[in-house]
Design an enzyme around this catalytic site. Sequence first.
Site, short mmCIF file in Angstrom:
data_model
loop_
_atom_site.label_atom_id
_atom_site.label_comp_id
_atom_site.label_asym_id
_atom_site.label_seq_id
_atom_site.Cartn_x
_atom_site.Cartn_y
_atom_site.Cartn_z
N GLU A 33 0.84 -1.21 0.00
CA GLU A 33 0.00 0.00 0.00
C GLU A 33 0.86 1.25 0.00
O GLU A 33 1.83 1.33 0.76
CB GLU A 33 -0.89 -0.02 1.25
N HIS A 34 0.48 2.19 -0.84
CA HIS A 34 1.23 3.44 -1.01
C HIS A 34 2.67 3.15 -1.47
O HIS A 34 3.60 3.85 -1.08
CB HIS A 34 1.20 4.28 0.27
N THR A 35 2.81 2.12 -2.24
CA THR A 35 4.12 1.81 -2.83
C THR A 35 4.13 2.12 -4.32
O THR A 35 5.19 2.22 -4.92
CB THR A 35 4.45 0.31 -2.67
N ASP A 36 2.94 2.26 -4.92
CA ASP A 36 2.91 2.30 -6.40
C ASP A 36 3.38 3.61 -6.99
O ASP A 36 3.67 3.67 -8.17
CB ASP A 36 1.52 1.89 -6.95
N GLY A 126 -13.13 2.81 -1.37
CA GLY A 126 -11.73 2.40 -1.49
C GLY A 126 -11.57 1.10 -2.26
O GLY A 126 -10.52 0.47 -2.20
N SER A 129 -14.02 2.31 -7.21
CA SER A 129 -15.16 2.52 -8.10
C SER A 129 -14.79 3.51 -9.21
O SER A 129 -15.22 3.36 -10.35
CB SER A 129 -16.39 2.99 -7.32
N GLU A 162 -6.99 10.25 -14.41
CA GLU A 162 -7.15 10.56 -12.97
C GLU A 162 -6.16 11.66 -12.55
O GLU A 162 -6.51 12.58 -11.83
CB GLU A 162 -6.89 9.26 -12.19
N ASP A 174 -4.45 0.78 -9.38
CA ASP A 174 -5.89 0.49 -9.52
C ASP A 174 -6.26 0.24 -10.98
O ASP A 174 -6.92 -0.74 -11.32
CB ASP A 174 -6.72 1.67 -8.99
N TYR A 224 -3.74 12.47 0.22
CA TYR A 224 -3.03 11.52 -0.67
C TYR A 224 -1.91 12.25 -1.40
O TYR A 224 -0.76 11.82 -1.39
CB TYR A 224 -4.03 10.92 -1.66
C1 GLA Z 1 -5.19 4.70 -4.23
C2 GLA Z 1 -4.42 5.02 -5.50
C3 GLA Z 1 -3.40 3.93 -5.84
C4 GLA Z 1 -2.53 3.60 -4.63
C5 GLA Z 1 -3.38 3.39 -3.39
C6 GLA Z 1 -2.55 3.24 -2.13
O1 GLA Z 1 -5.99 3.56 -4.43
O2 GLA Z 1 -5.31 5.18 -6.58
O3 GLA Z 1 -2.62 4.33 -6.94
O4 GLA Z 1 -1.56 4.59 -4.43
O5 GLA Z 1 -4.28 4.45 -3.17
O6 GLA Z 1 -1.80 2.08 -2.18
#
Ligand code: GLA
Length: 387
Positions: A33-36, A126, A129, A162, A174, A224
């Site tokens: 999570e929060h690595t992308d 989350g 959608s 986005e 996502d 974010y």
């Molecule tokens: C949201 C973002 C993703 C990712 C997650 C956290 O879903 O759209 O790109 O950064 O948060 O892992």
Amino acid sequence: MKEKIKSKFVELFGNNGDIKVYFAPGRVNLIGEHTDYNGGHVFPCALTMGTYAVARKRNDNKLRFYSMNFEQLGILESSIDELKYDPKEDWINYPKSMIWALKSEGYNIETGFDILYNGTIPNGAGLSSSASIEVLTGFVLKDLFNLNLDMVKLALLGQKAENQYVGVNCGIMDQFIIANGKKDCAIFLDTANLQYEYAPAILKDEKIVIMNTNKKRGLGDSKYNKRRAECEKALTELQEKLNIKTLGELTEQEFEENKYLIKDENRKKRAKHAVYENQRTIKAVKALQENKIDLLGKLMIESHNSLRDDYEVTGKELDTLVEESLKQEGVIGARMTGVGFGGCAVSIVKKDKVEEFIKNVGEAYKNKIGYNADFYAVEIGGGPTKL
Ligand code: GLA
């Protein structure tokens, strides 16, 4: 479902022409999570819950949108010549962002179209959608206008939509998993180079249970973008000495040896999460492949703790769900999933304990938070399809 939404489309937009029906999934991230946006790995899977669309080309430039999830808004009209983010346009900013992204790269959307959406993923929870609508719209347009576009490109255009139209600086996770989901598999994606492999995630004796805090997020998007900026700054500080392009290139040890370069305690914590979470993700995939389900669970718990303490994106609703989950018999692991600040948590639970798990966690959540959480024992589904 197909017949139900098609007849609603006909009722609203008439029966003439070639009417087509499509589906794209939602997603849940198991770990990473929060690595992308830090060049790290992620490990999400697509859900059988998602978004349906019914669509038909028009002869003019008009766009007509309808969502069965926002029926009170009625039919919303626009045009393929008016593609600019407008908060007043509500949810249609998402499909419009995708038309904009396609056109921005020279894909020829010759005419307008009528389109109806029906989502089975809870909105804003989350489970992506919005990415589901973006990728679905791209998939519909690829088919309606015969666009030469593969699924990786489609995901990248979704991210561009986005980032540049909606204004959320999201990573690629996502859109990538939604475009490339595969039944019963999670995807192990290296966001530094988009190389990926599918890892079978058929759990013999366990179920994936998603828990929705039902908390409305509000400020999530701006927080974010802030986290992302903190990581970028920490990376710049590390680059004074290290020859790296992303935080995802560092091992835990390399980070510990060089963290003194980061001049702010909060930034240090954010970067620590990004580095450790990436390594945890690599370990988690290996654990799953070796059938070490307990180790996977342990890594999920560590992931949550790091998101709570170092990345600070959980909050009392998500923490309560996870804490209460971990008290239950038959739970393997639990963590928040997605952006955080509300939204959903994900847990892995022994099949024969799921019912009791949902009952107990639900009661404890209601007692502590004051309103209900929702629970979904989910299946892992495939990517976009024409029905
Ligand atoms: C949201 C973002 C993703 C990712 C997650 C956290 O879903 O759209 O790109 O950064 O948060 O892992």
